[in-house]
Design an enzyme around this catalytic site. Structure first.
Site, short mmCIF file in Angstrom:
data_model
loop_
_atom_site.label_atom_id
_atom_site.label_comp_id
_atom_site.label_asym_id
_atom_site.label_seq_id
_atom_site.Cartn_x
_atom_site.Cartn_y
_atom_site.Cartn_z
N ARG A 226 0.81 -1.23 0.00
CA ARG A 226 0.00 0.00 0.00
C ARG A 226 0.84 1.28 0.00
NH1 ARG A 226 -2.73 -2.82 4.05
NH2 ARG A 226 -4.49 -3.98 3.25
N LYS B 83 2.91 11.34 -11.23
CA LYS B 83 2.13 10.45 -12.11
C LYS B 83 2.94 9.18 -12.33
CE LYS B 83 -0.68 13.59 -14.86
NZ LYS B 83 -0.98 14.07 -16.23
N GLU C 157 9.78 18.61 -24.86
CA GLU C 157 9.08 18.97 -23.62
C GLU C 157 9.68 20.24 -23.02
OE1 GLU C 157 6.36 17.81 -22.38
OE2 GLU C 157 6.11 15.80 -23.22
N LYS D 110 7.49 23.05 -13.50
CA LYS D 110 6.68 21.84 -13.29
C LYS D 110 6.30 21.71 -11.81
CE LYS D 110 4.99 17.61 -14.09
NZ LYS D 110 5.05 16.39 -14.85
N GLU E 117 -4.53 17.59 -11.63
CA GLU E 117 -4.91 18.04 -12.97
C GLU E 117 -6.39 18.39 -13.09
OE1 GLU E 117 -2.64 16.19 -16.11
OE2 GLU E 117 -4.26 16.56 -17.53
N ARG F 143 -2.85 22.46 -14.03
CA ARG F 143 -1.90 21.46 -14.51
C ARG F 143 -2.10 21.14 -16.00
NH1 ARG F 143 0.36 16.28 -11.02
NH2 ARG F 143 1.69 15.44 -12.64
N ASN G 61 -0.23 20.35 -20.94
CA ASN G 61 -0.64 19.61 -22.13
C ASN G 61 -0.54 20.44 -23.41
OD1 ASN G 61 -1.25 17.31 -20.66
ND2 ASN G 61 -3.31 18.06 -20.16
N HIS H 122 0.05 18.86 -26.79
CA HIS H 122 -0.16 17.42 -26.60
C HIS H 122 -1.43 16.86 -27.25
CE1 HIS H 122 3.23 17.72 -23.96
NE2 HIS H 122 3.20 16.44 -23.68
N HIS I 15 -0.28 13.83 -29.18
CA HIS I 15 -0.68 12.44 -28.91
C HIS I 15 -1.29 11.78 -30.14
CE1 HIS I 15 -0.84 13.08 -24.31
NE2 HIS I 15 0.24 12.41 -24.65
N HIS J 83 8.05 10.68 -28.36
CA HIS J 83 7.02 11.56 -27.82
C HIS J 83 7.40 13.05 -27.94
CE1 HIS J 83 3.93 12.94 -25.04
NE2 HIS J 83 4.87 13.56 -24.36
N1 LIG Z 1 4.91 10.41 -15.26
C1 LIG Z 1 4.85 11.46 -16.05
O1 LIG Z 1 4.43 12.55 -15.64
C2 LIG Z 1 5.34 11.35 -17.46
C3 LIG Z 1 5.49 12.49 -18.24
C4 LIG Z 1 6.00 12.36 -19.54
C5 LIG Z 1 6.34 11.11 -20.01
N2 LIG Z 1 6.20 10.00 -19.23
C6 LIG Z 1 6.58 8.66 -19.70
O2 LIG Z 1 8.00 8.67 -19.87
C7 LIG Z 1 8.35 7.65 -20.80
C8 LIG Z 1 9.43 8.18 -21.70
O3 LIG Z 1 10.55 8.51 -20.92
P1 LIG Z 1 11.96 8.85 -21.56
O4 LIG Z 1 11.79 9.72 -22.74
O5 LIG Z 1 12.80 9.32 -20.44
O6 LIG Z 1 12.45 7.47 -22.15
P2 LIG Z 1 13.16 6.15 -21.55
O7 LIG Z 1 13.00 6.03 -20.11
O8 LIG Z 1 12.70 5.03 -22.42
O9 LIG Z 1 14.70 6.42 -21.87
C9 LIG Z 1 15.10 6.61 -23.21
C10 LIG Z 1 16.32 5.76 -23.56
O10 LIG Z 1 17.48 6.34 -22.98
C11 LIG Z 1 18.18 5.36 -22.20
N3 LIG Z 1 18.81 6.12 -21.13
C12 LIG Z 1 18.18 6.71 -20.08
N4 LIG Z 1 19.05 7.46 -19.39
C13 LIG Z 1 20.25 7.32 -19.99
C14 LIG Z 1 21.54 7.87 -19.74
N5 LIG Z 1 21.74 8.77 -18.78
N6 LIG Z 1 22.55 7.47 -20.53
C15 LIG Z 1 22.34 6.60 -21.55
N7 LIG Z 1 21.15 6.08 -21.86
C16 LIG Z 1 20.11 6.45 -21.09
C17 LIG Z 1 17.15 4.35 -21.83
O11 LIG Z 1 17.72 3.09 -21.59
C18 LIG Z 1 16.26 4.33 -23.07
O12 LIG Z 1 16.84 3.51 -24.04
C19 LIG Z 1 7.06 7.25 -21.51
O13 LIG Z 1 6.70 5.97 -21.08
C20 LIG Z 1 6.04 8.28 -21.04
O14 LIG Z 1 4.74 7.74 -20.93
C21 LIG Z 1 5.69 10.10 -17.97
#
Ligand SMILES: NC(=O)c1ccc[n+]([C@@H]2O[C@H](COP(=O)([O-])OP(=O)(O)OC[C@H]3O[C@@H](n4cnc5c(N)ncnc54)[C@H](O)[C@@H]3O)[C@@H](O)[C@H]2O)c1
Length: 364
Positions: A120, A142, A184, A226, A236, A240, A244, A247, A251, A263
């Protein structure tokens, strides 16, 4: 070392940002979590370059387990979540667990959700290692996994106890990932102030080259925006939604490409289309439109819009999570920092803006 506070319902948590600040983790752990058992989940690509440094920064602990996570969006799955739970149970982790997530948004979302649900809810520290995670996903609570082909469909709001952004991680991030994260980053310029827009517009190449001083300043400012937005509207319901911007189109484009385009790039296409839409519905002047198209133009993105079916994109928009009563809702802009929420637009204007965005990317 800079500290920003995120204030949420009945608590607050610090976001530390700086270069090389990973070595501040040990004293923070002593302060916050002296008696906790640690479960450290690290993206495998991150571990490849940084595991020794991470281990050193955490130091010795009475109980500690390192778990390496397979990189990629598919990792945000129920199967992987089960593996995390199993590792925790097998190693007798109890309510006194502190989970540390080290990776990008994929790691943070999955590991965050495991922390939200295991027993939990146990303590959580987010250490983002991508640009996107540093300025966006690690802050705000999130957490989610994908399920049955739906992105982020199972999840919860679960805030970390601390976020530690060390920009040195970005040195090993592949250029394409970094550039996608910039999508972003520029979003924050539109939703905050002319000052931030000008800073990014004037220094785009330097930021893209990861020049330390300017990059650190930009990360800090975006993380602070942020944090401020989340502090004002945790779940949101209102403000918040400004996050978007770009987006609704973004999306729809991302999903039309079968999630093959990063993305952050889709957000850049989305920003351009939403600027055109803002102009079309009469809230953004032509002069300002031209000026604000400069920054996304600097990405020199390939025009993927040429290959997309606009009718399909429109259908994708109809299923957007942000819609209410079957109406497509946009976040539009009347000026930098002046954002309009929940704006409805008709199909003709929406398709017109896609078309203008397509032409824009053909001409840069
Ligand atoms: N929670 C939220 O508020 C929120 C907001 C935006 C996006 N997201 C989510 O985030 C995800 C995308 O995240 P991302 O763009 O960070 O991608 P990711 O986590 O897939 O990382 C991208 C790539 O970079 C590599 N990598 C990461 N850090 C590294 C480093 N320092 N050195 C070398 N390689 C490295 C990873 O292994 C991967 O191959 C999506 O699933 C999306 O839904 C969540």
């Amino acid at each position: 070392l800079k500290k920003i506070n995120v204030e949420v319902s009945d608590s607050s948590y610090p976001v530390f940002a700086g270069r090389g600040i990973l070595n501040h983790l040990k004293p923070q752990l002593k302060k916050y979590s002296r008696f906790k058992n640690l479960f450290v989940v690290v993206d495998r690509n991150v571990a490849r370059y940084h595991l020794q440094k991470i281990k050193k920064s955490i130091g010795r602990h009475k109980k500690i387990l390192y778990y390496e996570l397979k990189p990629g969006e598919n990792t945000k799955s129920q199967e992987q979540l089960k593996k995390l739970y199993s590792a925790l149970i097998k190693n007798n982790y109890g309510r006194d667990t502190l989970i540390i997530s080290v990776g990008g948004g994929v790691t943070g979302d999955l590991v965050g959700y495991s922390a939200a649900t295991y027993m939990r809810g146990v303590q959580l520290i987010q250490i983002p290692t991508t640009l996107l995670a540093a300025v966006d996903s690690s802050i705000g609570g999130k957490t989610a996994i994908n399920f049955n082909g739906y992105k982020n469909i199972i999840g919860s709001f679960y805030h970390p106890d601390m976020v530690l952004i060390d920009s040195e991680f970005l040195n090993t991030l592949p250029p394409k990932e970094y550039k996608a994260g910039m999508g972003e980053v520029i979003k924050y310029a539109y939703i905050s102030s002319p000052d931030l827009y000008n800073l990014m517009n004037d220094n785009f190449e330097r930021i893209l080259k990861k020049e330390a001083k300017i990059t650190d300043e930009i990360i800090l400012r975006c993380a602070a925006i942020k944090s401020g937005v989340v502090s004002n509207d945790e779940k949101e319901n209102g403000l918040r939604k400004i996050l978007n911007f770009g987006h609704t189109y973004g999306h729809a484009i991302e999903s039309a490409t079968g999630f093959k385009v990063r993305h952050g790039f889709c957000v850049v296409y989305g920003i351009v289309a939403e600027l055109f839409l803002s102009n079309k519905i009469g809230v953004l002047s032509r002069k300002k439109l031209t000026r604000y198209l400069e920054l996304p133009g600097k990405f020199r993105l390939k025009n993927i819009l040429d290959d997309l079916d606009f009718e399909q994109l429109y259908q994708n928009m109809l299923t957007d999570k942000k819609n209410r009563n079957g109406k497509i809702n946009f976040v539009l802009l009347s000026d930098l920092g002046k954002i309009l929420l929940d704006v409805e637009a008709g199909k003709r204007d929406i398709l017109y803006s896609f078309e203008r965005a397509r032409k824009f990317f053909n001409n840069i």
